[in-house]
Design a protein around this motif. Structure first.
Motif, PDB file in Angstrom:
ATOM      1  N   SER A  14       0.869  -1.181   0.000  1.00 47.42           N
ATOM      2  CA  SER A  14       0.000   0.000   0.000  1.00 47.42           C
ATOM      3  C   SER A  14       0.905   1.231   0.000  1.00 47.42           C
ATOM      4  O   SER A  14       1.923   1.250   0.712  1.00 47.42           O
ATOM      5  CB  SER A  14      -0.882   0.000   1.252  1.00 47.42           C
ATOM      6  OG  SER A  14      -1.405   1.285   1.483  1.00 47.42           O
ATOM      7  N   THR A  15       0.532   2.237  -0.758  1.00 56.61           N
ATOM      8  CA  THR A  15       1.340   3.476  -0.751  1.00 56.61           C
ATOM      9  C   THR A  15       1.350   4.100   0.643  1.00 56.61           C
ATOM     10  O   THR A  15       2.266   4.853   0.989  1.00 56.61           O
ATOM     11  CB  THR A  15       0.783   4.495  -1.769  1.00 56.61           C
ATOM     12  OG1 THR A  15      -0.614   4.690  -1.511  1.00 56.61           O
ATOM     13  CG2 THR A  15       0.995   4.030  -3.200  1.00 56.61           C
ATOM     14  N   GLN A  38      -1.178  -2.114  -6.118  1.00 53.77           N
ATOM     15  CA  GLN A  38      -1.013  -2.385  -4.688  1.00 53.77           C
ATOM     16  C   GLN A  38      -1.511  -3.808  -4.405  1.00 53.77           C
ATOM     17  O   GLN A  38      -2.599  -4.188  -4.856  1.00 53.77           O
ATOM     18  CB  GLN A  38      -1.830  -1.402  -3.850  1.00 53.77           C
ATOM     19  CG  GLN A  38      -1.465   0.062  -4.054  1.00 53.77           C
ATOM     20  CD  GLN A  38      -2.250   0.989  -3.157  1.00 53.77           C
ATOM     21  OE1 GLN A  38      -1.702   1.690  -2.341  1.00 53.77           O
ATOM     22  NE2 GLN A  38      -3.562   0.992  -3.303  1.00 53.77           N
ATOM     23  N   GLY A  41      -4.108  -2.927  -0.895  1.00 48.75           N
ATOM     24  CA  GLY A  41      -4.671  -1.577  -0.814  1.00 48.75           C
ATOM     25  C   GLY A  41      -5.750  -1.501   0.262  1.00 48.75           C
ATOM     26  O   GLY A  41      -6.490  -2.462   0.461  1.00 48.75           O
ATOM     27  N   ARG A  42      -5.799  -0.369   0.954  1.00 46.70           N
ATOM     28  CA  ARG A  42      -6.756  -0.209   2.050  1.00 46.70           C
ATOM     29  C   ARG A  42      -7.727   0.937   1.763  1.00 46.70           C
ATOM     30  O   ARG A  42      -7.335   1.977   1.251  1.00 46.70           O
ATOM     31  CB  ARG A  42      -6.011   0.085   3.354  1.00 46.70           C
ATOM     32  CG  ARG A  42      -5.086  -1.038   3.767  1.00 46.70           C
ATOM     33  CD  ARG A  42      -4.644  -0.862   5.195  1.00 46.70           C
ATOM     34  NE  ARG A  42      -3.677   0.200   5.387  1.00 46.70           N
ATOM     35  CZ  ARG A  42      -2.364   0.078   5.196  1.00 46.70           C
ATOM     36  NH1 ARG A  42      -1.875  -1.066   4.778  1.00 46.70           N
ATOM     37  NH2 ARG A  42      -1.552   1.080   5.421  1.00 46.70           N
ATOM     38  N   GLY A  43      -8.992   0.722   2.159  1.00 45.89           N
ATOM     39  CA  GLY A  43      -9.995   1.760   2.027  1.00 45.89           C
ATOM     40  C   GLY A  43     -10.444   2.245   3.395  1.00 45.89           C
ATOM     41  O   GLY A  43      -9.890   1.835   4.419  1.00 45.89           O
ATOM     42  N   ARG A  44     -11.432   3.096   3.417  1.00 45.27           N
ATOM     43  CA  ARG A  44     -11.983   3.585   4.686  1.00 45.27           C
ATOM     44  C   ARG A  44     -12.598   2.424   5.462  1.00 45.27           C
ATOM     45  O   ARG A  44     -12.992   1.423   4.886  1.00 45.27           O
ATOM     46  CB  ARG A  44     -13.067   4.646   4.427  1.00 45.27           C
ATOM     47  CG  ARG A  44     -12.514   5.964   3.938  1.00 45.27           C
ATOM     48  CD  ARG A  44     -13.644   6.973   3.704  1.00 45.27           C
ATOM     49  NE  ARG A  44     -14.318   7.315   4.936  1.00 45.27           N
ATOM     50  CZ  ARG A  44     -15.646   7.275   5.112  1.00 45.27           C
ATOM     51  NH1 ARG A  44     -16.445   6.895   4.139  1.00 45.27           N
ATOM     52  NH2 ARG A  44     -16.171   7.623   6.266  1.00 45.27           N
ATOM     53  N   TRP A  49      -9.101  -2.358  -0.605  1.00 45.17           N
ATOM     54  CA  TRP A  49      -9.250  -1.484  -1.770  1.00 45.17           C
ATOM     55  C   TRP A  49      -8.565  -2.153  -2.963  1.00 45.17           C
ATOM     56  O   TRP A  49      -7.340  -2.261  -3.000  1.00 45.17           O
ATOM     57  CB  TRP A  49      -8.617  -0.115  -1.496  1.00 45.17           C
ATOM     58  CG  TRP A  49      -8.801   0.860  -2.631  1.00 45.17           C
ATOM     59  CD1 TRP A  49      -7.914   1.114  -3.632  1.00 45.17           C
ATOM     60  CD2 TRP A  49      -9.939   1.698  -2.887  1.00 45.17           C
ATOM     61  NE1 TRP A  49      -8.430   2.053  -4.505  1.00 45.17           N
ATOM     62  CE2 TRP A  49      -9.667   2.428  -4.060  1.00 45.17           C
ATOM     63  CE3 TRP A  49     -11.164   1.884  -2.242  1.00 45.17           C
ATOM     64  CZ2 TRP A  49     -10.574   3.336  -4.599  1.00 45.17           C
ATOM     65  CZ3 TRP A  49     -12.059   2.809  -2.782  1.00 45.17           C
ATOM     66  CH2 TRP A  49     -11.767   3.514  -3.936  1.00 45.17           C
ATOM     67  N   LEU A  58      -2.263   6.787  -4.961  1.00 44.41           N
ATOM     68  CA  LEU A  58      -1.339   7.873  -4.576  1.00 44.41           C
ATOM     69  C   LEU A  58      -1.484   8.236  -3.099  1.00 44.41           C
ATOM     70  O   LEU A  58      -2.600   8.331  -2.586  1.00 44.41           O
ATOM     71  CB  LEU A  58      -1.665   9.090  -5.460  1.00 44.41           C
ATOM     72  CG  LEU A  58      -0.922  10.403  -5.310  1.00 44.41           C
ATOM     73  CD1 LEU A  58      -0.969  11.180  -6.635  1.00 44.41           C
ATOM     74  CD2 LEU A  58      -1.453  11.274  -4.180  1.00 44.41           C
ATOM     75  N   LYS A 108     -19.180   5.371  -7.643  1.00 41.02           N
ATOM     76  CA  LYS A 108     -17.914   5.786  -7.033  1.00 41.02           C
ATOM     77  C   LYS A 108     -16.744   5.508  -7.982  1.00 41.02           C
ATOM     78  O   LYS A 108     -16.516   4.367  -8.365  1.00 41.02           O
ATOM     79  CB  LYS A 108     -17.727   5.038  -5.714  1.00 41.02           C
ATOM     80  CG  LYS A 108     -16.437   5.378  -4.986  1.00 41.02           C
ATOM     81  CD  LYS A 108     -16.506   4.929  -3.536  1.00 41.02           C
ATOM     82  CE  LYS A 108     -15.165   5.040  -2.845  1.00 41.02           C
ATOM     83  NZ  LYS A 108     -15.255   4.889  -1.384  1.00 41.02           N
ATOM     84  N   GLY A 111     -11.820   7.345  -4.044  1.00 41.90           N
ATOM     85  CA  GLY A 111     -12.033   7.544  -2.606  1.00 41.90           C
ATOM     86  C   GLY A 111     -10.767   8.063  -1.957  1.00 41.90           C
ATOM     87  O   GLY A 111      -9.660   7.822  -2.449  1.00 41.90           O
ATOM     88  N   VAL A 130      -5.330   8.879  -2.104  1.00 47.13           N
ATOM     89  CA  VAL A 130      -6.494   8.762  -2.991  1.00 47.13           C
ATOM     90  C   VAL A 130      -6.311   7.573  -3.916  1.00 47.13           C
ATOM     91  O   VAL A 130      -5.184   7.253  -4.329  1.00 47.13           O
ATOM     92  CB  VAL A 130      -6.718  10.069  -3.796  1.00 47.13           C
ATOM     93  CG1 VAL A 130      -5.582  10.341  -4.766  1.00 47.13           C
ATOM     94  CG2 VAL A 130      -8.045  10.015  -4.552  1.00 47.13           C
TER      95      VAL A 130
HETATM   96  C1  BTN Z   1     -12.073   4.740   0.355  1.00 42.73           C
HETATM   97  O1  BTN Z   1     -12.376   3.759   1.035  1.00 42.73           O
HETATM   98  O2  BTN Z   1     -12.911   5.326  -0.322  1.00 42.73           O
HETATM   99  C2  BTN Z   1     -10.639   5.251   0.352  1.00 42.73           C
HETATM  100  C3  BTN Z   1      -9.785   4.513  -0.623  1.00 42.73           C
HETATM  101  C4  BTN Z   1      -8.339   4.970  -0.609  1.00 42.73           C
HETATM  102  C5  BTN Z   1      -7.490   4.147  -1.548  1.00 42.73           C
HETATM  103  C6  BTN Z   1      -6.102   4.693  -1.671  1.00 42.73           C
HETATM  104  S1  BTN Z   1      -5.185   3.999  -3.027  1.00 42.73           S
HETATM  105  C7  BTN Z   1      -3.745   4.780  -2.454  1.00 42.73           C
HETATM  106  C8  BTN Z   1      -3.738   4.613  -0.948  1.00 42.73           C
HETATM  107  N1  BTN Z   1      -3.189   3.330  -0.579  1.00 42.73           N
HETATM  108  C9  BTN Z   1      -4.094   2.549   0.005  1.00 42.73           C
HETATM  109  O3  BTN Z   1      -3.873   1.399   0.413  1.00 42.73           O
HETATM  110  N2  BTN Z   1      -5.261   3.168   0.084  1.00 42.73           N
HETATM  111  C10 BTN Z   1      -5.201   4.503  -0.465  1.00 42.73           C
END
Ligand code: BTN
Length: 249
Positions: A14-15, A38, A41-44, A49, A58, A108, A111, A130
């Motif tokens: 993840s960035t 990634q 990747g992680r989201g909210r 993600w 980014l 969407k 995010g 983002v």
């Molecule tokens: C959301 O849940 O809407 C937020 C998503 C955010 C994703 C971005 S991608 C770059 C950065 N690295 C991650 O692992 N997550 C954020």
């Protein structure tokens, strides 16, 4: 100035992981990391993600030094800058769904996630991230998202230069930053121009409870203003579950 220095990676977990480490090593305000893909990747709200090649993934480092009460402005600024970059590249109208989603045609497309450090009553450091589904096919996203998510490729049938979108996003953020640290007026105005929820009946989940009412903008701290039988409510956090008239154009 955002984007200096800039780290461009082929793939990472993840960035945010990279940015956290970079922050510990003293990365300056404005440092940006972009990964082509990634693996985690992680989201909210702790969600996964999906981050295949073709998206813009980014994270950037900010050292805002602002009152922690203004923390909500960081996500606002990042979401607005993302929407401006998407609109400039595609000609499509990107809208904003509180708190931090970027929408195209009611779905969407991106995010924002913010992590902030508070020390001595100041918001000293933050990682603003983002994810934007740019050149991503819906089939590359988890099946359960395919009715609610979209990408620039899906909406317009063409591919985009990721560096150009990132450059435009960072340029917009540079322009918004004085408002993040200042009175917030330009941020509120920019949000209002793209507010997908304005004057809509919404249902929300707030601290585990269901709430509904008419959304009427956000305040200078990034809180949603809601009006219902209980009067005017100011919501610092929450998640929109639905809205009566649908989202976007
Ligand atoms: C959301 O849940 O809407 C937020 C998503 C955010 C994703 C971005 S991608 C770059 C950065 N690295 C991650 O692992 N997550 C954020």
């Amino acid at each position: 100035m955002f984007g200096q220095p800039l780290a461009h990676l082929t793939e990472i977990t993840s960035t945010i992981d990279y940015a956290r480490q970079w922050l510990r090593e003293g990365a300056p305000h404005g440092a940006v990391v972009i990964a082509e893909a990634q693996s985690a990747g992680r989201g909210r709200l702790g969600r996964h993600w999906a981050s295949p090649k073709g998206g813009l993934w980014l994270s950037l480092i900010a050292r805002p030094g602002i009152d922690p009460a203004k923390a909500g402005r960081l996500g606002m600024a990042m979401a607005i800058a993302s929407a401006e970059a998407i609109s400039a590249a595609s000609g499509c109208e990107a809208l904003l769904k509180w708190p931090n989603d970027v929408m195209l045609e009611g779905k969407k497309v991106g995010g924002v996630l913010v992590e902030a450090v508070i020390a001595d009553e100041h918001l000293t450091e933050a990682i603003l991230s983002v994810g934007i589904n740019v050149n991503v096919c819906l089939t590359e996203l988890p099946e359960e998202l395919r009715t609610t998510a979209t990408s620039l490729l899906e909406e317009t049938g063409r591919t985009y230069d990721l560096d150009a979108i990132a450059g435009r996003l960072l340029q917009s953020l540079d322009g918004l930053w004085p408002s993040v640290t200042g009175d917030g007026a330009a941020l509120i105005a920019a949000w209002r121009r793209r507010d997908a929820l304005a004057d809509k009946e919404v249902t929300l989940k707030v601290a585990g409870k269901d709430l509904s009412g008419r959304a009427f903008g956000i305040d200078e701290f990034g809180r949603l203003r809601l009006s219902n039988a209980g009067g005017e409510q100011i919501l610092p956090a929450g998640e929109v579950q639905g809205l009566r008239d649908g989202l976007g154009s």
